[in-house]
Motif scaffolding. Structure first.
Motif, mmCIF file in Angstrom:
data_model
loop_
_atom_site.group_PDB
_atom_site.id
_atom_site.type_symbol
_atom_site.label_atom_id
_atom_site.label_comp_id
_atom_site.label_asym_id
_atom_site.label_seq_id
_atom_site.Cartn_x
_atom_site.Cartn_y
_atom_site.Cartn_z
ATOM 1 N N LEU A 75 0.686 -1.380 -0.118
ATOM 2 C CA LEU A 75 0.220 -0.106 0.138
ATOM 3 C C LEU A 75 0.884 1.222 0.205
ATOM 4 N N SER A 76 0.391 2.423 -0.996
ATOM 5 C CA SER A 76 0.848 3.568 -0.853
ATOM 6 C C SER A 76 0.024 4.672 -1.202
ATOM 7 N N VAL A 77 0.393 5.893 -1.092
ATOM 8 C CA VAL A 77 -0.642 6.801 -1.764
ATOM 9 C C VAL A 77 0.165 7.852 -2.386
ATOM 10 N N CYS A 78 -0.055 8.239 -3.517
ATOM 11 C CA CYS A 78 0.127 9.551 -4.591
ATOM 12 C C CYS A 78 1.599 9.916 -4.445
ATOM 13 N N TYR A 79 2.099 10.806 -3.435
ATOM 14 C CA TYR A 79 3.375 11.479 -3.410
ATOM 15 C C TYR A 79 4.173 10.530 -3.007
ATOM 16 N N ASP A 80 4.022 9.318 -2.382
ATOM 17 C CA ASP A 80 4.974 8.349 -1.992
ATOM 18 C C ASP A 80 5.455 7.875 -3.212
ATOM 19 N N LEU A 81 4.833 7.713 -4.370
ATOM 20 C CA LEU A 81 5.516 7.308 -5.572
ATOM 21 C C LEU A 81 7.189 7.882 -6.030
ATOM 22 N N ARG A 82 7.312 9.022 -5.297
ATOM 23 C CA ARG A 82 8.767 9.570 -5.733
ATOM 24 C C ARG A 82 9.649 9.030 -4.744
ATOM 25 N N PHE A 83 9.184 8.379 -3.833
ATOM 26 C CA PHE A 83 10.243 7.783 -2.908
ATOM 27 C C PHE A 83 10.254 6.270 -3.062
ATOM 28 N N PRO A 84 11.300 5.801 -3.884
ATOM 29 C CA PRO A 84 11.379 4.350 -4.288
ATOM 30 C C PRO A 84 11.682 3.337 -3.041
ATOM 31 N N GLU A 85 12.271 4.004 -1.701
ATOM 32 C CA GLU A 85 12.673 3.497 -0.508
ATOM 33 C C GLU A 85 11.348 2.485 -0.015
ATOM 34 N N LEU A 120 -0.122 -0.865 -5.059
ATOM 35 C CA LEU A 120 -1.326 -0.012 -5.154
ATOM 36 C C LEU A 120 -0.837 1.356 -5.019
ATOM 37 N N VAL A 121 -1.055 2.602 -6.077
ATOM 38 C CA VAL A 121 -0.641 3.626 -5.772
ATOM 39 C C VAL A 121 -1.956 4.697 -6.277
ATOM 40 N N PRO A 122 -3.150 4.657 -5.317
ATOM 41 C CA PRO A 122 -4.007 5.701 -5.473
ATOM 42 C C PRO A 122 -3.441 6.959 -5.515
ATOM 43 N N SER A 123 -4.097 7.888 -6.419
ATOM 44 C CA SER A 123 -3.205 9.131 -6.650
ATOM 45 C C SER A 123 -4.226 10.371 -7.143
ATOM 46 N N GLU A 161 3.550 8.267 -15.685
ATOM 47 C CA GLU A 161 3.781 7.012 -16.245
ATOM 48 C C GLU A 161 4.956 6.531 -16.106
ATOM 49 N N ILE A 162 6.204 7.231 -16.147
ATOM 50 C CA ILE A 162 7.533 6.785 -16.057
ATOM 51 C C ILE A 162 8.069 6.388 -14.594
ATOM 52 N N LEU A 163 7.171 7.031 -13.534
ATOM 53 C CA LEU A 163 7.569 6.796 -12.356
ATOM 54 C C LEU A 163 6.870 5.388 -12.027
ATOM 55 N N LEU A 164 5.664 5.280 -12.502
ATOM 56 C CA LEU A 164 4.864 3.958 -12.050
ATOM 57 C C LEU A 164 5.676 2.937 -12.738
ATOM 58 N N ARG A 165 6.055 2.839 -14.107
ATOM 59 C CA ARG A 165 6.629 1.984 -14.664
ATOM 60 C C ARG A 165 7.989 1.418 -14.019
ATOM 61 N N ALA A 166 8.664 2.799 -13.664
ATOM 62 C CA ALA A 166 10.158 2.357 -12.716
ATOM 63 C C ALA A 166 9.757 1.478 -11.467
ATOM 64 N N ARG A 167 8.568 1.951 -11.041
ATOM 65 C CA ARG A 167 8.255 1.207 -9.748
ATOM 66 C C ARG A 167 8.046 -0.342 -9.873
ATOM 67 N N ALA A 168 7.314 -0.594 -11.152
ATOM 68 C CA ALA A 168 7.110 -1.727 -11.366
ATOM 69 C C ALA A 168 8.412 -2.837 -11.768
ATOM 70 N N CYS A 222 6.937 -6.292 -9.675
ATOM 71 C CA CYS A 222 5.705 -6.247 -8.904
ATOM 72 C C CYS A 222 4.739 -5.889 -10.168
ATOM 73 N N TYR A 223 3.353 -6.186 -10.037
ATOM 74 C CA TYR A 223 2.306 -5.534 -10.595
ATOM 75 C C TYR A 223 1.878 -3.944 -10.109
ATOM 76 N N VAL A 224 1.695 -2.967 -10.767
ATOM 77 C CA VAL A 224 1.308 -1.738 -10.206
ATOM 78 C C VAL A 224 -0.153 -1.467 -10.710
ATOM 79 N N ILE A 225 -1.004 -1.309 -9.673
ATOM 80 C CA ILE A 225 -2.355 -0.595 -9.995
ATOM 81 C C ILE A 225 -2.480 0.928 -9.499
ATOM 82 N N ALA A 226 -2.626 1.800 -10.561
ATOM 83 C CA ALA A 226 -2.708 3.028 -10.255
ATOM 84 C C ALA A 226 -3.818 3.791 -10.626
#
Length: 284
Positions: free
Chosen positions: A156-166, A181-184, A196-203, A208-212
């Protein structure tokens, strides 16, 4: 043709407003649509139940997780026999001036299975946009949260968390997440540049699958979200996307956890990760 091991998921896209009843009506329609499509899980965006006209408005509607607003959504899950990812709920904080931006997972019986309070708060002067100060009315969370579900182990995460890969590294390598899961509610400016580029990078980096699920369009005179709800596989391929960034609706995709295993076996980064002493590296 989906494989015999595939599991159907859905991500919503919507434009929430400062009307709890109107947002609930939209969510109700999308839940029924996802259930009819055979989805086991529907993910809603951040602030699905309410978006105020100005910063801090949401404090006035904040409620505990056992309050009437969340109970409505729990009933939706139970009535349609579907799991819901309710990202960015305005949970009552520890004092009257603050709330928690909370991602809630509800199962198909209406039971709350887990909740995560957003750790990274959006305090940003958006280039060409406006200044945001989420910390002025929101308490940051502290805990990394993953939970088991019928479609795998959810991180689980939320929005701005996406910029923090840790946080995603911890979800994958310590909490064994298979689906992130990245609700935003990304701004129009930052979404166009980085969504898009951040989401694909996290995947890709977590395998993992990413659902945003994303907010979209204008919520009032001062706030606009980028949209573009996405489902991405562990190789970084987009496997689900709405036809456009502005419409309200759902995107459906079939995910296969055996593909997660396959990607991880062929590129075993979990075994190859090396411990790094950041303090030592900083002193060199």
């Amino acid at each position: 043709m989906p494989s015999p091991n595939s599991l159907r998921v859905a991500a919503a896209q919507m434009t929430s407003v400062s009307d709890l009843a109107a947002n609930f009506a939209t969510c109700s329609r999308l839940v029924k649509e996802a259930a009819s499509a055979g989805a086991k899980l529907l993910c809603f965006p951040e602030a699905f139940s309410y978006v105020g006209t100005k910063d801090g408005d949401s404090v006035s509607v904040a409620q505990p997780l056992d309050g009437p607003i969340m109970n409505q959504y729990r009933s939706l899950a139970r009535e349609s026999s579907i799991w819901l990812s309710l990202g960015g709920f305005q949970e009552k904080g520890s004092d009257p001036q603050h709330l928690c931006n909370t991602h809630v997972i509800v199962d198909d019986t209406g039971k709350i299975r887990s909740s995560y309070r957003k750790i990274h708060l959006f305090d940003v002067d958006v280039p060409g946009g406006r200044v945001y100060k989420e910390s002025s009315f929101t308490e940051p969370g502290e805990d990394i949260v993953a939970v088991d579900s019928p479609i795998g182990r959810l991180g689980l995460s939320v929005c701005y968390d996406l910029r923090f890969p840790e946080i995603y590294q911890l979800l994958r390598f310590q909490h064994e997440a298979q689906v992130l899961l990245v609700p935003s509610a990304f701004t129009a400016v930052t979404g166009a540049a980085h969504w898009e580029i951040l989401l694909r990078a996290r995947a890709i980096e977590t395998q993992c699958y990413v659902i945003a699920a994303a907010q979209t369009g204008k919520h009032g005179d001062k706030r606009e979200s980028y949209g573009d709800s996405l489902i991405i596989d562990p190789w970084g391929t987009i496997v689900g996307r709405l036809p456009d960034r502005l419409s309200t609706g759902i995107v459906v995709a079939d995910i296969d956890l055996s593909f997660v295993d396959s990607v991880r076996e062929k590129m075993p980064i979990a075994k190859q990760r090396m411990p790094i002493d950041f303090w030592k590296a900083a002193s060199l």
